[in-house]
Design a protein around this motif. Structure first.
Motif, short mmCIF file in Angstrom:
data_model
loop_
_atom_site.label_atom_id
_atom_site.label_comp_id
_atom_site.label_asym_id
_atom_site.label_seq_id
_atom_site.Cartn_x
_atom_site.Cartn_y
_atom_site.Cartn_z
N ARG A 286 -13.07 11.48 -7.28
CA ARG A 286 -13.81 10.22 -7.38
C ARG A 286 -13.91 9.71 -8.81
O ARG A 286 -14.02 8.50 -9.04
N THR A 287 -13.86 10.61 -9.80
CA THR A 287 -13.92 10.17 -11.19
C THR A 287 -12.66 9.44 -11.63
O THR A 287 -12.65 8.77 -12.66
N LYS A 288 -11.56 9.59 -10.86
CA LYS A 288 -10.30 8.94 -11.19
C LYS A 288 -9.94 7.83 -10.22
O LYS A 288 -8.86 7.26 -10.31
N MET A 289 -10.84 7.54 -9.28
CA MET A 289 -10.57 6.50 -8.30
C MET A 289 -10.65 5.11 -8.94
O MET A 289 -11.54 4.84 -9.75
N ASN A 290 -9.74 4.25 -8.55
CA ASN A 290 -9.75 2.85 -8.97
C ASN A 290 -10.41 2.05 -7.87
O ASN A 290 -9.83 1.85 -6.81
#
Length: 451
Positions: free
Chosen positions: A213-217
């Protein structure tokens, strides 16, 4: 012993040695023959391949019949040889018979036929299968009785002798075959990785390959439509999760193509577009779902995108059909992707790697064998093994590699240097480095388009 009897005995010994060689070679060929290749030959209508497959299916009875036949002819040949040499040399004939028959049986009945058979086991097995089938039928009752005695004796010692017991699963047998073919040069690394990735689907969960989730766009539905359109067009992804109010309150998934259709239908007037009317409902899947089940679910629903949740219903990340396919075929790069993102091989055989790089991706890229049972990312592996959050410049050695923390942001390890302790492993990284350097050197220079 008359001359006629002498020559008949010698001729009989020769015939028996040939039969012994036949039994030995047949045993080697039929136990080494490829069942997969026999199946392919069966499909082409080869009846002898069908016979071989049936013989392999009753392997225990097959080996018992061949051993029985081999022992019978060897014992008979030895008895005849002893009789012949006793008549020629008296009591010393026993010693001569032992030496001569040992040499003849070893060379012509064991080593020679088995070497011949192992050089081409499939062809040898097909050639001898009609005769061996008859041998198995004739000796079948005796072999069955022997099997019963052997099983009863083994059970007394607590040995598991169940008929259908398999030591290796089908997947393990396939994996071993693939690794062996790679070692022997029959498969290149890329082919081995593809087949291995396919076999791993049932063992991996979506949490192993998902985008965290920390890398989700993602897009904020509360922002103006103009801003949403700009963010969507600036993103390298065609499907974007949409949230409202809180970042974990996802209300749908926006597809760039649906957005363009709506924009075209509105005549370019972005203010008249209702974003919530063109988004598709989000699909949530548990993080413990196996990749094989998730792949089947994607195909069944004709979907490409799902949000991954944990046991508390919190969104952990997202998984796409491409993420699963990449486990099989390797990294799928397009014009928006960077090859080996986060992995930078060094000329000295070490690599500098971002902490969030998945262990499986690193193993595939540089052909390593770092364990991924307890952690998904390289940073997670270091934290798990160190049992602490390491400081910058702190180094650890485990699994045959030296891990040096280069950068840490708060409690996150963001960059590491990994140095293999084995020269052979370091050589694989140098090969990767050389390959990338050559590819860079050969790449054409970018052209500038006028106007």
């Amino acid at each position: 012993m008359s001359d006629a009897s002498l020559w008949l005995s010698i001729l009989a010994i020769i015939v028996l040695l040939v039969m012994s060689g036949f039994f030995s070679g047949s045993e080697t060929a039929l136990t080494a023959a490829s069942r997969a290749r026999m199946l392919q030959l069966e499909k082409t209508g080869d009846r002898r391949a069908t016979v071989v497959s049936r013989l392999i299916m009753v392997r225990e009875r097959l080996i018992g019949a061949l051993l029985l036949g081999n022992n019978l002819v060897n014992i008979l040949a030895s008895a005849l040889a002893t009789n012949v040499l006793l008549s020629l040399f008296g009591d010393a004939g026993v010693v001569y018979a032992t030496l001569v028959m040992t040499a003849l049986v070893l060379i012509f009945s064991e080593v020679l036929p088995k070497t011949w058979a192992i050089s081409n086991p499939d062809g040898f097995a097909i050639a001898v299968s009609p005769v061996v089938r008859v041998v198995v039928i004739v000796f079948g009752p005796v072999v069955s009785a022997v099997e019963m005695i052997v099983r009863a004796l083994l059970r007394l010692f607590g040995v598991d002798v169940s008929e259908n017991r398999n030591v290796l699963s089908a997947h393990e047998e396939l994996r071993g075959t693939v690794d062996l073919q790679h070692l022997e040069g029959g498969l290149v690394k890329a082919e081995r990785d593809r087949i291995g990735g396919l076999l791993d689907l049932a063992d991996l969960e979506v949490s192993d390959v998902m985008v965290h989730r920390t890398k989700m766009n993602t897009l904020n539905a509360d922002e103006p439509v103009d801003r949403l359109i700009q963010d969507a067009l600036a993103s390298p992804h065609t499907r974007l999760p949409l949230w409202r109010g809180q970042t974990d309150n996802y209300i749908g998934v926006l597809h760039a193509k649906d957005l363009l259709r709506a924009l075209a239908a509105a005549g370019g007037d972005a203010s008249s577009i209702d974003i919530e009317q063109i988004v598709s409902p989000p699909w949530f899947v548990p993080d413990t779902t196996s990749l094989q089940d998730q792949l089947n679910a994607f195909l069944k629903r004709k979907a490409h995108f799902a949000l991954v949740i944990d046991e508390y219903g919190e969104v952990m990340g997202l998984v796409t059909l491409e993420d699963i396919l990449e486990e099989i075929v390797g990294e799928i790069s397009d014009e928006h992707d960077v090859e080996l993102a986060g992995v930078r091989p060094q000329p000295d055989g070490s690599i500098i790697v971002d902490g969030g790089v998945p262990i499986r991706d690193l193993n595939r890229a540089v052909d390593w064998r770092l364990p991924d049972d307890e952690a998904t990312t390289i940073a997670g592996l270091v934290i798990h093994e160190a049992r602490m959050i390491p400081e910058e410049r702190q180094a650890f050695t485990f699994h045959g590699y030296r891990f040096t923390v280069l950068k840490r942001e708060k409690n996150r390890v963001t960059r590491l240097k990994i140095t293999p302790l084995s020269k052979e492993v370091a050589g694989s990284v140098k090969a990767v480095f050389a390959g990338h350097a050559a590819a860079t050197a050969q790449a054409p220079a970018p052209t500038v388009q006028p106007g």
